[in-house]
Design an enzyme around this catalytic site. Structure first.
Site, short mmCIF file in Angstrom:
data_model
loop_
_atom_site.label_atom_id
_atom_site.label_comp_id
_atom_site.label_asym_id
_atom_site.label_seq_id
_atom_site.Cartn_x
_atom_site.Cartn_y
_atom_site.Cartn_z
N PRO A 2 0.82 -1.21 0.00
CA PRO A 2 0.00 0.00 0.00
C PRO A 2 0.86 1.26 0.00
CG PRO A 2 -0.82 -1.57 1.60
CD PRO A 2 0.49 -2.10 1.12
N GLU A 3 0.42 2.24 -0.78
CA GLU A 3 1.11 3.51 -0.84
C GLU A 3 0.29 4.55 -0.10
OE1 GLU A 3 2.41 4.42 -4.82
OE2 GLU A 3 2.74 2.30 -5.28
N HIS A 100 -4.91 -15.60 10.82
CA HIS A 100 -4.10 -14.42 10.49
C HIS A 100 -4.61 -13.13 11.15
CE1 HIS A 100 -2.15 -17.09 7.75
NE2 HIS A 100 -3.17 -17.11 6.89
N ARG A 119 0.72 -12.65 5.09
CA ARG A 119 2.14 -12.81 4.76
C ARG A 119 3.07 -12.34 5.87
NH1 ARG A 119 2.11 -10.56 -1.51
NH2 ARG A 119 0.17 -11.57 -2.13
N ARG A 162 21.81 14.67 -9.04
CA ARG A 162 21.70 13.23 -8.75
C ARG A 162 21.82 12.43 -10.03
NH1 ARG A 162 17.84 11.45 -3.85
NH2 ARG A 162 18.58 9.48 -4.70
#
Length: 283
Positions: A2-3, A100, A119, A162
């Site tokens: 997730p972002e 879970h 997971r 950069r």
């Protein structure tokens, strides 16, 4: 994983059942997830009132009246599932514990929040609220992309000279916090910048132009409830819808959406992650 928009969506879903509420009972059903849980976590949570929820980068922060803050990281498959709460005229029954459900918070108001993570790449930690900026997961984070500290001057200065690809530079959490693979692909498409372009070789004008694009993409994704890929779901189990508006992500071999462009979306791998782009529109 997730972002920012997904985490913001989960935070918003948790707010009605957590903020201002007392944790009547906390259950911790295993010693660890990605990392060991803090010592006596269940006892330190039980009986505490949640005085506020915040988000920092991809972490949800729950401030407690004990002067501690609970840090929640969803990882790749972590979900915060709510049951036993009232929505309008309907009450969702409190769900029985299932496989879970590693951490469970039974709230005094009747809601149950289960942190389910098949997971086990997620994490929870407790820290002193007034020392949160020193926490090892937070201390090196860059500014929030939707906050006032993230502006054109900051981004131009951080990317100047950069030698890394712009895709990698924007994924650097010390440059800007919360951006991930999905939304960087979408941002670079809107900006017309190839993901392999060296960050330091892009003009300051084009770098500065990324700031409002980043904000627009994230704001749209939050409004749509985040993107649902594989395991991510909102707290009510519904999927997000921004993925239906992806312009490049996951669209390898499909037509570019730019009017008049006849090219197909391509995919390359950068640092083990897929980058999707249009070879004609992005230079």
């Amino acid at each position: 994983m997730p972002e920012l928009p997904e985490v913001e969506t989960v935070k918003a879903g948790l707010a009605p059942v957590l903020e201002g509420q007392v944790i009547a009972r906390a259950l911790v059903n295993r010693p660890d997830l990605r990392w060991p849980f803090p010592e006596n976590m269940a006892a330190r949570l039980t009986g505490k009132r949640v005085i506020g929820l915040r988000r920092r980068s991809k972490y949800i922060l729950a401030d407690l009246d004990s002067a501690e803050t609970l840090l929640i990281h969803l990882g790749m498959s972590g979900r915060m599932l709510i049951s036993g709460h009232k929505v309008g005229n309907f009450v969702h029954p409190q769900a029985a514990l299932v496989k879970h459900d590693h951490v469970v918070l039974d709230m005094a108001g009747g809601a149950r929040i289960a942190f389910n993570d098949a997971r086990r790449f997620g994490a929870m930690d407790l820290m002193q609220t007034d020392a949160q900026d020193a926490h090892w997961l937070i201390r090196d984070l860059g500014p929030e992309p939707l906050g006032n500290r993230f502006d054109e001057t900051h981004l131009v200065a951080r990317l100047k000279g950069r030698n890394t690809p712009i895709k990698s530079a924007l994924l650097d959490q010390t440059v800007v916090a919360g951006l991930g693979n999905i939304y960087v692909c979408e941002v670079l498409f809107r900006a017309g910048i190839h993901p392999r372009r060296k960050a330091g070789q892009i003009s300051a004008r084009r770098i500065a132009a990324l700031v409002p694009i980043i904000r627009d993409v994230l704001t749209e994704a939050i409004a749509a409830g985040g993107s649902s890929l594989r395991d991510y779901k909102q707290t009510d189990g519904e999927l997000g819808y921004f993925q239906h508006g992806f312009q490049v992500y996951g669209r390898e071999g499909e037509d570019c959406v730019t009017p008049g462009c006849s090219k197909k979306i391509k995919r390359i791998v950068q640092s083990g992650r897929s980058s999707f782009f249009c070879p004609q529109c992005q230079r």
